[in-house]
Design a protein around this motif. Sequence first.
Motif, short mmCIF file in Angstrom:
data_model
loop_
_atom_site.label_atom_id
_atom_site.label_comp_id
_atom_site.label_asym_id
_atom_site.label_seq_id
_atom_site.Cartn_x
_atom_site.Cartn_y
_atom_site.Cartn_z
N TRP A 249 19.80 12.47 -80.99
CA TRP A 249 19.00 13.21 -80.03
C TRP A 249 19.92 14.09 -79.20
CZ3 TRP A 249 14.18 14.50 -79.03
CH2 TRP A 249 13.89 15.06 -77.78
N PRO A 250 19.56 15.37 -79.03
CA PRO A 250 18.45 16.08 -79.65
C PRO A 250 18.64 16.20 -81.17
CG PRO A 250 19.31 17.29 -77.76
CD PRO A 250 20.30 16.23 -78.08
N GLU A 251 17.55 16.31 -81.88
CA GLU A 251 17.63 16.45 -83.32
C GLU A 251 18.33 17.77 -83.67
OE1 GLU A 251 13.73 16.17 -84.86
OE2 GLU A 251 13.45 14.06 -84.32
N ASN A 252 19.13 17.72 -84.71
CA ASN A 252 19.84 18.91 -85.21
C ASN A 252 20.73 19.54 -84.14
OD1 ASN A 252 18.38 18.67 -87.70
ND2 ASN A 252 16.64 19.68 -86.70
N SER A 253 21.27 18.71 -83.26
CA SER A 253 22.12 19.23 -82.19
C SER A 253 23.38 19.87 -82.75
CB SER A 253 22.50 18.10 -81.24
OG SER A 253 23.48 18.54 -80.32
N ASP A 254 23.75 21.05 -82.22
CA ASP A 254 24.98 21.70 -82.65
C ASP A 254 26.10 21.49 -81.63
OD1 ASP A 254 24.09 23.27 -80.59
OD2 ASP A 254 24.04 25.15 -81.72
N ALA A 255 25.92 20.53 -80.71
CA ALA A 255 26.96 20.24 -79.72
C ALA A 255 28.19 19.68 -80.43
CB ALA A 255 26.45 19.23 -78.70
N PRO A 256 29.37 20.27 -80.23
CA PRO A 256 30.58 19.78 -80.91
C PRO A 256 31.04 18.45 -80.32
CG PRO A 256 31.14 21.54 -79.39
CD PRO A 256 29.64 21.45 -79.39
N LEU A 257 31.36 17.51 -81.20
CA LEU A 257 31.86 16.21 -80.78
C LEU A 257 33.34 16.05 -81.08
CD1 LEU A 257 29.02 13.77 -81.92
CD2 LEU A 257 29.39 14.79 -79.68
N PHE A 258 33.74 16.42 -82.30
CA PHE A 258 35.11 16.20 -82.75
C PHE A 258 35.70 17.49 -83.30
CE2 PHE A 258 32.96 12.07 -83.39
CZ PHE A 258 33.75 11.28 -82.58
N ARG A 259 37.01 17.53 -83.37
CA ARG A 259 37.71 18.63 -84.02
C ARG A 259 38.11 18.17 -85.42
NH1 ARG A 259 43.86 18.29 -81.43
NH2 ARG A 259 44.14 16.06 -81.83
N MET A 260 38.25 19.11 -86.32
CA MET A 260 38.76 18.80 -87.65
C MET A 260 40.22 19.22 -87.74
SD MET A 260 36.52 17.17 -89.16
CE MET A 260 37.36 17.06 -90.73
N MET A 261 40.98 18.46 -88.53
CA MET A 261 42.41 18.73 -88.68
C MET A 261 42.76 18.76 -90.15
SD MET A 261 43.82 16.06 -85.82
CE MET A 261 43.09 14.72 -86.77
N ASP A 262 43.75 19.57 -90.50
CA ASP A 262 44.23 19.59 -91.87
C ASP A 262 44.97 18.29 -92.20
OD1 ASP A 262 43.22 22.12 -92.38
OD2 ASP A 262 45.02 23.11 -91.61
N ASP A 263 45.66 17.75 -91.22
CA ASP A 263 46.48 16.55 -91.43
C ASP A 263 45.73 15.33 -90.91
OD1 ASP A 263 48.50 14.79 -91.96
OD2 ASP A 263 49.65 15.26 -90.16
N ARG A 264 44.80 14.82 -91.72
CA ARG A 264 44.06 13.62 -91.35
C ARG A 264 44.73 12.38 -91.93
NH1 ARG A 264 38.11 14.95 -93.27
NH2 ARG A 264 39.28 15.95 -94.96
N LYS A 265 44.38 11.21 -91.39
CA LYS A 265 44.99 9.95 -91.82
C LYS A 265 43.91 9.02 -92.35
CE LYS A 265 48.28 10.46 -88.00
NZ LYS A 265 48.75 9.87 -86.71
N PRO A 266 43.54 9.16 -93.63
CA PRO A 266 42.48 8.30 -94.18
C PRO A 266 42.87 6.83 -94.14
CG PRO A 266 42.89 10.19 -95.61
CD PRO A 266 44.00 10.17 -94.60
N THR A 267 41.89 5.98 -93.82
CA THR A 267 42.12 4.54 -93.79
C THR A 267 41.40 3.84 -94.95
OG1 THR A 267 40.24 4.30 -92.27
CG2 THR A 267 42.42 4.49 -91.29
N ASN A 268 40.66 4.61 -95.76
CA ASN A 268 40.00 4.03 -96.92
C ASN A 268 40.57 4.64 -98.19
OD1 ASN A 268 38.84 6.51 -96.27
ND2 ASN A 268 36.99 6.03 -97.42
N ARG A 269 39.99 4.32 -99.35
CA ARG A 269 40.56 4.74 -100.63
C ARG A 269 39.79 5.89 -101.27
NH1 ARG A 269 40.45 -1.06 -100.78
NH2 ARG A 269 42.55 -1.86 -100.30
N PHE A 270 38.53 6.07 -100.90
CA PHE A 270 37.71 7.14 -101.47
C PHE A 270 37.89 8.43 -100.68
CE2 PHE A 270 34.02 5.05 -103.97
CZ PHE A 270 34.91 4.23 -104.63
#
Length: 403
Positions: A249-270
């Motif tokens: 809520w609100p539905e289809n909200s475009d409010a930004p929550l997080f930033r994306m980074m090229d250097d991410r640190k995956p904790t899973n295998r997929f």
Amino acid sequence: MKKKLLCFFLCVLLLPLGVMKSAGGDGVTRCLLIGCDRFVSMPDTEPASANNVETMGALLKDFLPGEVRIQRYVNGPGTVEGFERLVADTFRDANDADTALIYLSTHGLLREESGEERVEFLLSDGESEEYLEPEKLKQVLDKISGDKTLILDTCHSGAVIGCGGNSVNWFEDGSCRVLTSSGALEDSWFWSTTEDIYRGTGYFTAAMDCALRSSDFDQIDPDGDGKVSLGELTLRLRAIHGASTVYCWPENSDAPLFRMMDDRKPTNRFRAVCFDPLEPQDQKVVQTMHFRIEENMRLEFHVIPSYNGAWDFEHTVSRKDTEKDGLIRMMKVGEKQKKIRNPRTNFGKDGRILLQLVSTKVDGSAPIVEAGKVMSLEELDSLYQDGELIQEETDGQTEQEES
């Protein structure tokens, strides 16, 4: 793997409306992460809530921009007054340029009052406990200066925004944006193992971790602006988290929550997991899935039946993927496409099953729930009639009907 019902399991995450503002240096993001695992009147959930707090803390550190301050609090407070005091102390110095984040992982309870569903959240330190009612939670959050977003990972969490049942939207005034892990009438779940008492977490919290760390950019940030909005995160979670229905809520909200980074640190295998629409094959239902792996591993398909509208984890059927390297059963690094076929008779009276993809190391240790998908006869029958793909004509062109 041992599956447990986290009936009334709650995680509340309070994120700022304009969390991306701190990227410009004009505000501080303060985070308070609370996890309750020990209870007086309800079953203990160790180590799920404690691990949820650690998982969320790492996510916030990596994906929130600007200055971020994170405080963790495990097993407590045990009273509403203690919760209110802890929130007040944490955000005492907040101003209108700042953002606030509160994460609460505990039990929740669905009550019916005057024909409406209400969810209440159990605060506990293992010796004392009290339920936090939604109107009190709203009052506490309203006292915090700055922007706010509320994220709930709980059984029946959709009740606070009027989703999935006959309930009131307590945040209809727009004071907080809200993300919930389940509808008002749905349970939320966690997993644990008998082999390692320190492993286990909530499915929804783990799905958030996978969504942000392991999705391709076009899956989690389809508009390519380098930010993940509330609406984008909701859609991605619905694509990979099948144990309950994610609402916002609100539905289809475009409010930004997080930033994306090229250097991410995956904790899973997929990486980049996705599911194709269901297909019929004789009297079977076929689910095709695609993903990428960057380390050798094993895969199991867990098929969970539905009984009277609830997932019956006690009767989970596990199927091992048959891919081998020589005589050793394992999947090697690379792009993968897998299919699983389930007879229509396996879908029972509810007409649905939950498919979960569980990876382990090659030696079978360290299981991770990578993704989940609901397979339903209703979805299949909306796509196919008498074994033929349903087509509809639009402006002289033929398009596949969306499920």
